[in-house]
Scaffold this motif. Structure first.
Motif, PDB file in Angstrom:
ATOM      1  N   TYR A  63       3.859   1.650  13.728  1.00 59.18           N
ATOM      2  CA  TYR A  63       2.495   1.121  13.756  1.00 59.18           C
ATOM      3  C   TYR A  63       1.446   2.225  13.810  1.00 59.18           C
ATOM      4  O   TYR A  63       0.249   1.960  13.652  1.00 59.18           O
ATOM      5  CB  TYR A  63       2.324   0.166  14.949  1.00 59.18           C
ATOM      6  CG  TYR A  63       2.856   0.718  16.245  1.00 59.18           C
ATOM      7  CD1 TYR A  63       2.100   1.575  17.039  1.00 59.18           C
ATOM      8  CD2 TYR A  63       4.147   0.398  16.680  1.00 59.18           C
ATOM      9  CE1 TYR A  63       2.607   2.102  18.220  1.00 59.18           C
ATOM     10  CE2 TYR A  63       4.663   0.916  17.858  1.00 59.18           C
ATOM     11  CZ  TYR A  63       3.887   1.770  18.612  1.00 59.18           C
ATOM     12  OH  TYR A  63       4.396   2.304  19.773  1.00 59.18           O
ATOM     13  N   THR A  64       1.840   3.478  14.039  1.00 60.09           N
ATOM     14  CA  THR A  64       0.887   4.597  14.057  1.00 60.09           C
ATOM     15  C   THR A  64       0.816   5.321  12.717  1.00 60.09           C
ATOM     16  O   THR A  64       0.006   6.237  12.555  1.00 60.09           O
ATOM     17  CB  THR A  64       1.254   5.624  15.143  1.00 60.09           C
ATOM     18  OG1 THR A  64       2.477   6.297  14.783  1.00 60.09           O
ATOM     19  CG2 THR A  64       1.420   4.969  16.501  1.00 60.09           C
ATOM     20  N   ASN A  78       5.085  -2.330   8.773  1.00 58.72           N
ATOM     21  CA  ASN A  78       3.976  -1.667   9.449  1.00 58.72           C
ATOM     22  C   ASN A  78       3.473  -0.463   8.664  1.00 58.72           C
ATOM     23  O   ASN A  78       2.297  -0.112   8.745  1.00 58.72           O
ATOM     24  CB  ASN A  78       4.390  -1.250  10.864  1.00 58.72           C
ATOM     25  CG  ASN A  78       4.165  -2.346  11.883  1.00 58.72           C
ATOM     26  OD1 ASN A  78       3.336  -3.229  11.686  1.00 58.72           O
ATOM     27  ND2 ASN A  78       4.886  -2.301  12.988  1.00 58.72           N
ATOM     28  N   VAL A  79       4.342   0.170   7.904  1.00 55.26           N
ATOM     29  CA  VAL A  79       3.927   1.314   7.094  1.00 55.26           C
ATOM     30  C   VAL A  79       3.268   0.857   5.790  1.00 55.26           C
ATOM     31  O   VAL A  79       2.209   1.366   5.406  1.00 55.26           O
ATOM     32  CB  VAL A  79       5.124   2.243   6.779  1.00 55.26           C
ATOM     33  CG1 VAL A  79       4.715   3.347   5.792  1.00 55.26           C
ATOM     34  CG2 VAL A  79       5.674   2.872   8.057  1.00 55.26           C
ATOM     35  N   ARG A  98       0.832  -1.194   0.000  1.00 55.94           N
ATOM     36  CA  ARG A  98       0.000   0.000   0.000  1.00 55.94           C
ATOM     37  C   ARG A  98       0.874   1.254   0.000  1.00 55.94           C
ATOM     38  O   ARG A  98       2.053   1.200   0.321  1.00 55.94           O
ATOM     39  CB  ARG A  98      -0.930   0.004   1.210  1.00 55.94           C
ATOM     40  CG  ARG A  98      -0.205  -0.034   2.543  1.00 55.94           C
ATOM     41  CD  ARG A  98      -1.142  -0.312   3.697  1.00 55.94           C
ATOM     42  NE  ARG A  98      -0.435  -0.298   4.973  1.00 55.94           N
ATOM     43  CZ  ARG A  98      -0.958  -0.662   6.129  1.00 55.94           C
ATOM     44  NH1 ARG A  98      -2.224  -1.087   6.165  1.00 55.94           N
ATOM     45  NH2 ARG A  98      -0.259  -0.616   7.242  1.00 55.94           N
ATOM     46  N   HIS A  99       0.300   2.372  -0.369  1.00 59.32           N
ATOM     47  CA  HIS A  99       0.921   3.707  -0.373  1.00 59.32           C
ATOM     48  C   HIS A  99       1.868   3.955  -1.543  1.00 59.32           C
ATOM     49  O   HIS A  99       2.060   5.102  -1.936  1.00 59.32           O
ATOM     50  CB  HIS A  99       1.658   4.018   0.938  1.00 59.32           C
ATOM     51  CG  HIS A  99       0.827   3.900   2.167  1.00 59.32           C
ATOM     52  ND1 HIS A  99      -0.449   4.423   2.267  1.00 59.32           N
ATOM     53  CD2 HIS A  99       1.078   3.314   3.369  1.00 59.32           C
ATOM     54  CE1 HIS A  99      -0.941   4.162   3.474  1.00 59.32           C
ATOM     55  NE2 HIS A  99      -0.041   3.490   4.157  1.00 59.32           N
ATOM     56  N   GLY A 110      -0.293  -4.729   5.232  1.00 57.21           N
ATOM     57  CA  GLY A 110      -1.349  -4.932   6.207  1.00 57.21           C
ATOM     58  C   GLY A 110      -0.935  -5.907   7.291  1.00 57.21           C
ATOM     59  O   GLY A 110       0.215  -6.329   7.389  1.00 57.21           O
ATOM     60  N   ASP A 122      -0.380   6.034   9.168  1.00 57.49           N
ATOM     61  CA  ASP A 122      -1.528   5.673   8.341  1.00 57.49           C
ATOM     62  C   ASP A 122      -1.537   6.520   7.081  1.00 57.49           C
ATOM     63  O   ASP A 122      -0.589   7.268   6.810  1.00 57.49           O
ATOM     64  CB  ASP A 122      -2.836   5.798   9.129  1.00 57.49           C
ATOM     65  CG  ASP A 122      -3.096   7.224   9.637  1.00 57.49           C
ATOM     66  OD1 ASP A 122      -2.445   8.173   9.129  1.00 57.49           O
ATOM     67  OD2 ASP A 122      -3.950   7.394  10.526  1.00 57.49           O
ATOM     68  N   GLU A 123      -2.613   6.409   6.302  1.00 57.61           N
ATOM     69  CA  GLU A 123      -2.657   7.100   5.017  1.00 57.61           C
ATOM     70  C   GLU A 123      -2.604   8.619   5.176  1.00 57.61           C
ATOM     71  O   GLU A 123      -2.103   9.319   4.296  1.00 57.61           O
ATOM     72  CB  GLU A 123      -3.905   6.698   4.224  1.00 57.61           C
ATOM     73  CG  GLU A 123      -5.230   7.068   4.847  1.00 57.61           C
ATOM     74  CD  GLU A 123      -5.710   6.052   5.882  1.00 57.61           C
ATOM     75  OE1 GLU A 123      -6.807   6.269   6.441  1.00 57.61           O
ATOM     76  OE2 GLU A 123      -4.994   5.066   6.128  1.00 57.61           O
ATOM     77  N   THR A 124      -3.097   9.156   6.315  1.00 57.95           N
ATOM     78  CA  THR A 124      -3.049  10.611   6.478  1.00 57.95           C
ATOM     79  C   THR A 124      -1.604  11.107   6.579  1.00 57.95           C
ATOM     80  O   THR A 124      -1.265  12.157   6.038  1.00 57.95           O
ATOM     81  CB  THR A 124      -3.841  11.059   7.720  1.00 57.95           C
ATOM     82  OG1 THR A 124      -3.217  10.550   8.913  1.00 57.95           O
ATOM     83  CG2 THR A 124      -5.279  10.571   7.652  1.00 57.95           C
TER      84      THR A 124
END
Length: 356
Positions: A313-314, A178-179, A19-20, A182, A316-318
């Motif tokens: 782990y914190t 983690n970045v 992802r990303h 999933g 996210d997409e934002t």
């Protein structure tokens, strides 16, 4: 032939998990990326998403592969079972569900019993094999600076490059996973019921590759030679592992310099220097406060780097989208996160190195 057919069928599924960023497709890969992909299937058993996710940036891609291959996959003086116990225990410490599943499953396939589940669930006092329990305790205690300083190697000194190398690469990969991946080794939308058969196939491929015994130093030519940094001195007694980590460190440093301003890298280095290995705080407020010292245009990348280093782990997409909006493309996103991940991983390795 059967193994190659299974590997081929899994290539697309492996890359769909990322992802990303958009990883390079297997058939589209050229030159060094194609070489890494071929070597992954040959020596690891599968086009592993934790390595393939780096493909938008060749330097970190090659670096991650060298750091994984030489200490963990090449047969040496430490048993593969011990290395998988290290990998699983590090992943538990870093709250990396993907890596916990993969490495505890591989450990169970090599040493059937309840020990893999005990490590996976953090019940280290219930690990029956004393050697596995000792190395898992060493990993747990080593993840924190003050307890690491009181911990000695529970194995022969000649195993240090392999086992501490396994610690460092897993601290690195846990952050990247983690970045960019999933919680499960499955494509988005796949039912959780498919996990068991998928894991059975993956562990079969990994074990079949391990039986081929990859040769030491066989992939060092992916990156140019470099001097071994002082904080990687634990690798010095094994020439191939030392060469792998020296080359990888240099490649990731170049990627970090290209993706991050000097001031942001200094901020991350200072923060990691002051870090004790414990979670830096609840939520992401600590990172928001830290980046206030940087110009507004640097803050999104600085925030991504800090969170990746100390609390991946914190992310996210934002967090990723903000860095992208500030100008980071796929290559830069990999450069930022790879540099931050290795900065933290190298710090842990340095404080765990307690030579007699």
């Amino acid at each position: 032939m059967h193994r190659r057919m299974v590997q081929s069928s899994l290539r697309g599924l492996s890359l769909l998990q990322v992802r990303h960023v958009k990883p390079v497709g297997f058939d589209a890969a050229r030159d060094g990326v194609a070489q890494v992909y071929r070597e992954l299937e040959r020596d690891f058993g599968v086009l592993a998403p934790p390595i393939a996710l780096h493909s938008p940036a060749f330097g970190p891609l090659a670096a991650s592969w060298l750091m994984l291959r030489e200490p963990m996959l090449v047969a040496g003086v430490a048993a593969r079972t011990t290395k998988e116990a290290v990998a699983a225990a590090v992943s538990v410490a870093n709250e990396c569900p993907f890596c916990i599943r993969m490495h505890s499953a591989m450990l169970h396939s090599l040493a059937p019993g309840k020990d893999s589940a005990a490590i996976r669930e953090g019940r280290l006092d219930q690990v029956a094999d004393p050697a596995v329990r000792a190395v898992a305790d060493w990993v747990r205690d080593g993840a924190v600076r003050d307890t690491a300083a009181k911990t000695r190697f529970p194995f022969a000194a000649e195993q240090v490059p392999e086992l501490l190398g396994s610690v460092v690469i897993m601290h690195y990969l846990n952050r990247m996973v983690n970045v960019f991946l999933g919680a499960m080794p499955l494509p988005p939308g796949a039912p959780e019921s498919s996990l068991r058969p998928v894991m059975k196939v993956l562990t079969w491929l990994l074990r079949s590759a391990a039986r081929a015994e990859p040769k030491a130093g066989g992939t060092l030519g992916l990156l140019p030679a470099a001097a071994l940094p002082a904080d990687l001195a634990w690798a010095a007694s094994n020439p191939q592992i030392a060469a792998a980590f020296a080359r990888a460190a240099a490649a990731v440093e170049l990627a970090g310099r290209a993706a991050l301003p000097d001031g942001v890298r200094e901020l991350v280095l200072d923060t990691v220097d002051a870090w004790d290995g414990r979670p830096p705080g609840l939520g992401r407020g600590w990172a928001d406060a830290a980046v206030e010292t940087r110009p507004a245009e640097e803050r999104p990348a600085a925030r991504l780097a800090l969170l990746t280093a100390l609390a991946a782990y914190t992310v996210d997409e934002t967090v990723v989208d903000a860095a992208r909006a500030a100008g980071a493309d796929d290559e830069a996103l990999i450069g930022i996160t790879a540099w931050a991940s290795l900065t933290a991983a190298r710090a842990v390795g340095a404080w765990m190195y307690q030579p007699e």
